[in-house]
Scaffold this active site. Structure first.
Site, PDB file in Angstrom:
ATOM      1  N   GLY A 276      -6.486  16.952  23.311  1.00 11.07           N
ATOM      2  CA  GLY A 276      -5.863  17.918  22.680  1.00 11.07           C
ATOM      3  C   GLY A 276      -5.530  17.651  21.285  1.00 11.07           C
TER       4      GLY A 276
ATOM      5  N   ARG B 254      -4.787  20.295  17.242  1.00 10.02           N
ATOM      6  CA  ARG B 254      -3.431  20.343  16.334  1.00 10.02           C
ATOM      7  C   ARG B 254      -2.284  19.407  16.957  1.00 10.02           C
ATOM      8  NH1 ARG B 254      -0.347  24.187  19.643  1.00 10.02           N
ATOM      9  NH2 ARG B 254      -1.533  25.083  21.134  1.00 10.02           N
TER      10      ARG B 254
ATOM     11  N   ASP C 160     -11.680  21.210  29.165  1.00 11.41           N
ATOM     12  CA  ASP C 160     -10.636  21.414  29.794  1.00 11.41           C
ATOM     13  C   ASP C 160     -10.319  20.073  30.618  1.00 11.41           C
ATOM     14  OD1 ASP C 160      -8.517  21.836  31.840  1.00 11.41           O
ATOM     15  OD2 ASP C 160      -9.081  23.791  32.342  1.00 11.41           O
ATOM     16  N   VAL C 161      -9.602  19.258  30.011  1.00 11.15           N
ATOM     17  CA  VAL C 161      -9.359  17.862  30.703  1.00 11.15           C
ATOM     18  C   VAL C 161      -8.935  17.830  32.328  1.00 11.15           C
ATOM     19  CG1 VAL C 161      -8.534  16.821  28.604  1.00 11.15           C
ATOM     20  CG2 VAL C 161      -7.012  17.881  29.981  1.00 11.15           C
TER      21      VAL C 161
ATOM     22  N   SER D   2       6.925  11.322  27.584  1.00  9.00           N
ATOM     23  CA  SER D   2       7.816  12.232  26.687  1.00  9.00           C
ATOM     24  C   SER D   2       9.159  11.588  27.169  1.00  9.00           C
ATOM     25  CB  SER D   2       7.712  13.509  27.130  1.00  9.00           C
ATOM     26  OG  SER D   2       9.037  14.198  26.581  1.00  9.00           O
TER      27      SER D   2
ATOM     28  N   TYR E  52       7.388  19.232  34.121  1.00  3.14           N
ATOM     29  CA  TYR E  52       6.919  18.557  32.894  1.00  3.14           C
ATOM     30  C   TYR E  52       7.560  17.192  33.031  1.00  3.14           C
ATOM     31  CZ  TYR E  52       6.373  17.439  27.941  1.00  3.14           C
ATOM     32  OH  TYR E  52       5.907  16.768  26.533  1.00  3.14           O
TER      33      TYR E  52
ATOM     34  N   LYS F 249       5.405  13.520  33.209  1.00  2.00           N
ATOM     35  CA  LYS F 249       5.668  12.522  32.080  1.00  2.00           C
ATOM     36  C   LYS F 249       6.421  11.265  33.006  1.00  2.00           C
ATOM     37  CE  LYS F 249       4.202  14.677  28.482  1.00  2.00           C
ATOM     38  NZ  LYS F 249       2.828  14.601  28.339  1.00  2.00           N
TER      39      LYS F 249
HETATM   40  P1  NAP Z   1       0.591  20.957  20.877  1.00  2.00           P
HETATM   41  O1  NAP Z   1       0.859  21.131  19.598  1.00  2.00           O
HETATM   42  O2  NAP Z   1       1.029  22.290  21.909  1.00  2.00           O
HETATM   43  O3  NAP Z   1      -0.845  20.741  21.257  1.00  2.00           O
HETATM   44  C1  NAP Z   1      -1.442  20.259  22.426  1.00  2.00           C
HETATM   45  C2  NAP Z   1      -2.884  20.687  22.698  1.00  2.00           C
HETATM   46  O4  NAP Z   1      -3.497  20.187  23.856  1.00  2.00           O
HETATM   47  C3  NAP Z   1      -3.562  21.902  21.840  1.00  2.00           C
HETATM   48  O5  NAP Z   1      -4.329  21.825  20.939  1.00  2.00           O
HETATM   49  C4  NAP Z   1      -3.962  22.428  23.329  1.00  2.00           C
HETATM   50  O6  NAP Z   1      -5.014  23.530  23.224  1.00  2.00           O
HETATM   51  C5  NAP Z   1      -4.497  21.234  24.005  1.00  2.00           C
HETATM   52  N1  NAP Z   1      -4.817  21.665  25.359  1.00  2.00           N
HETATM   53  C6  NAP Z   1      -3.990  22.213  26.329  1.00  2.00           C
HETATM   54  N2  NAP Z   1      -4.563  22.091  27.578  1.00  2.00           N
HETATM   55  C7  NAP Z   1      -5.754  21.420  27.316  1.00  2.00           C
HETATM   56  C8  NAP Z   1      -6.592  21.261  28.441  1.00  2.00           C
HETATM   57  N3  NAP Z   1      -6.478  21.649  29.633  1.00  2.00           N
HETATM   58  N4  NAP Z   1      -7.646  20.438  27.922  1.00  2.00           N
HETATM   59  C9  NAP Z   1      -7.654  20.078  26.806  1.00  2.00           C
HETATM   60  N5  NAP Z   1      -7.050  20.240  25.780  1.00  2.00           N
HETATM   61  C10 NAP Z   1      -5.638  21.108  26.158  1.00  2.00           C
HETATM   62  O7  NAP Z   1       1.339  19.815  21.648  1.00  2.00           O
HETATM   63  P2  NAP Z   1       1.976  18.404  20.874  1.00  2.00           P
HETATM   64  O8  NAP Z   1       3.423  18.562  20.647  1.00  2.00           O
HETATM   65  O9  NAP Z   1       1.019  18.097  19.906  1.00  2.00           O
HETATM   66  O10 NAP Z   1       2.194  17.470  22.124  1.00  2.00           O
HETATM   67  C11 NAP Z   1       1.048  16.592  22.424  1.00  2.00           C
HETATM   68  C12 NAP Z   1       1.196  15.654  23.420  1.00  2.00           C
HETATM   69  O11 NAP Z   1       2.481  14.951  23.117  1.00  2.00           O
HETATM   70  C13 NAP Z   1       1.668  16.570  24.885  1.00  2.00           C
HETATM   71  O12 NAP Z   1       1.313  15.695  25.958  1.00  2.00           O
HETATM   72  C14 NAP Z   1       3.047  16.636  24.849  1.00  2.00           C
HETATM   73  O13 NAP Z   1       3.359  16.787  26.310  1.00  2.00           O
HETATM   74  C15 NAP Z   1       3.529  15.245  24.375  1.00  2.00           C
HETATM   75  N6  NAP Z   1       5.068  15.354  23.718  1.00  2.00           N
HETATM   76  C16 NAP Z   1       5.011  16.315  22.564  1.00  2.00           C
HETATM   77  C17 NAP Z   1       6.614  16.399  22.378  1.00  2.00           C
HETATM   78  C18 NAP Z   1       6.843  17.079  20.991  1.00  2.00           C
HETATM   79  O14 NAP Z   1       7.983  17.158  20.902  1.00  2.00           O
HETATM   80  N7  NAP Z   1       6.091  17.975  20.519  1.00  2.00           N
HETATM   81  C19 NAP Z   1       7.467  15.456  22.723  1.00  2.00           C
HETATM   82  C20 NAP Z   1       7.150  14.449  23.794  1.00  2.00           C
HETATM   83  C21 NAP Z   1       5.960  14.645  24.444  1.00  2.00           C
HETATM   84  P3  NAP Z   1      -4.600  24.873  23.188  1.00  2.00           P
HETATM   85  O15 NAP Z   1      -4.138  25.227  21.856  1.00  2.00           O
HETATM   86  O16 NAP Z   1      -6.177  25.790  23.404  1.00  2.00           O
HETATM   87  O17 NAP Z   1      -3.731  25.325  24.451  1.00  2.00           O
END
Ligand code: NAP
Length: 253
Positions: free
Chosen positions: A13, A16, A63-64, A142, A154, A158
């Protein structure tokens, strides 16, 4: 492996958000980085940032949650960068809904990407870590693991990732492999922007409202999480395993 050989990291992932910042940070720590995401072309920006700064990186599309795609992706990393001994399971999606409106598909998609994805990736990489007598696995949990309205799917995955992490730590410790979880609170990314849109708020207002609830009075940035991951994946962190670190601007329990 000689100690001068460059370690190879896979960050899922990483096109971005937190994943991209982590890939850039691990490259700055001297790792060769496989920038893995659903769409290989979408990884180009992250790869360019790394290579422009003098690092080594490749884009990998997979796709993971699909074990065949993961096997092919790991084989590509071995061939082009070397055996991966650092894995950051970061890929994630949201399908938020209150329980009575949550569909089977909302549930299955979230379980498959986060839980099955982390499992399949870890299983595919562990052989390389065991062979090297060194490995670092970091799973993205998370603050939602503690429960969050609209996120039954979710929060379940998590929390599940925390149990998964502790089990990997127990099973793989004798091979020099550590497993830890980083559990972010509110981090400003496309994911939280999407949540703001879902609840009908502008992102700036949404962040400002969230900041008032956080002890350090600001929301997190992607680099805050990348810093924690850099620690856990470092050579010096070999005696820290099975831990969950909340990166949330205050205590959570
Ligand atoms: P994000 O900006 O939505 O980025 C997630 C990335 O994962 C995207 O590039 C997405 O690709 C990719 N992805 C989704 N499904 C996939 C798959 N099946 N195989 C490979 N790649 C895949 O998310 P983020 O905010 O950076 O979050 C990253 C991680 O931190 C996640 O696990 C999230 O649950 C965790 N997290 C985030 C927050 C927060 O506040 N942001 C808080 C707690 C935990 P597409 O763009 O093509 O969908």
């Amino acid at each position: 492996m000689s100690t001068t050989e460059q370690r190879v990291a896979i960050v899922t992932g990483a096109a971005r958000g937190i994943g991209a910042a982590t890939a850039v940070r691990l490259a700055a720590e001297g790792r060769a980085v496989a920038v893995l995401d659903l769409d290989e072309a979408a990884c180009a920006d992250t790869v360019e940032k790394i290579t422009k700064a003098g690092g080594r990186a490749i884009a990998v599309g997979a796709d993971v949650s699909d074990s065949e795609q993961v096997a092919a992706a790991v084989a590509k990393v071995v061939e082009e960068l070397g055996a991966p001994t650092i894995l950051v399971n970061n890929a994630g999606v949201l399908r938020d809904n209150l329980l009575f409106k949550m569909s089977d598909s909302d549930w299955d998609t979230v379980v498959n990407v986060h839980l099955r994805g982390a499992f399949v990736m870890a299983r595919a990489c562990q052989k390389h870590m065991v062979d090297a007598g060194f490995g670092r696995i970091v799973n993205l949990s998370s603050s939602s693991a503690l429960g969050n309205r609209g996120q039954a799917n979710y929060s379940a995955v998590k929390a599940g990732l925390q149990g998964f992490t502790k089990t990997l730590a127990i099973e793989l410790g004798k091979f020099g492999v550590t497993a830890n979880a980083v559990a972010p609170g509110f981090i400003a990314t496309d994911m939280t922007a999407a949540t703001a849109a879902r609840v009908g708020m502008g992102f700036e207002d949404f962040k400002a409202a969230a900041a008032t609830q956080i002890p350090v009075q600001r929301v997190g940035e992607v680099e805050d999480v990348a810093n924690a991951i850099a620690f856990f994946t470092g050579d010096a962190a070999g005696f820290v395993s099975g831990q969950v670190m909340y990166v949330a601007g205050g205590p959570l329990n």
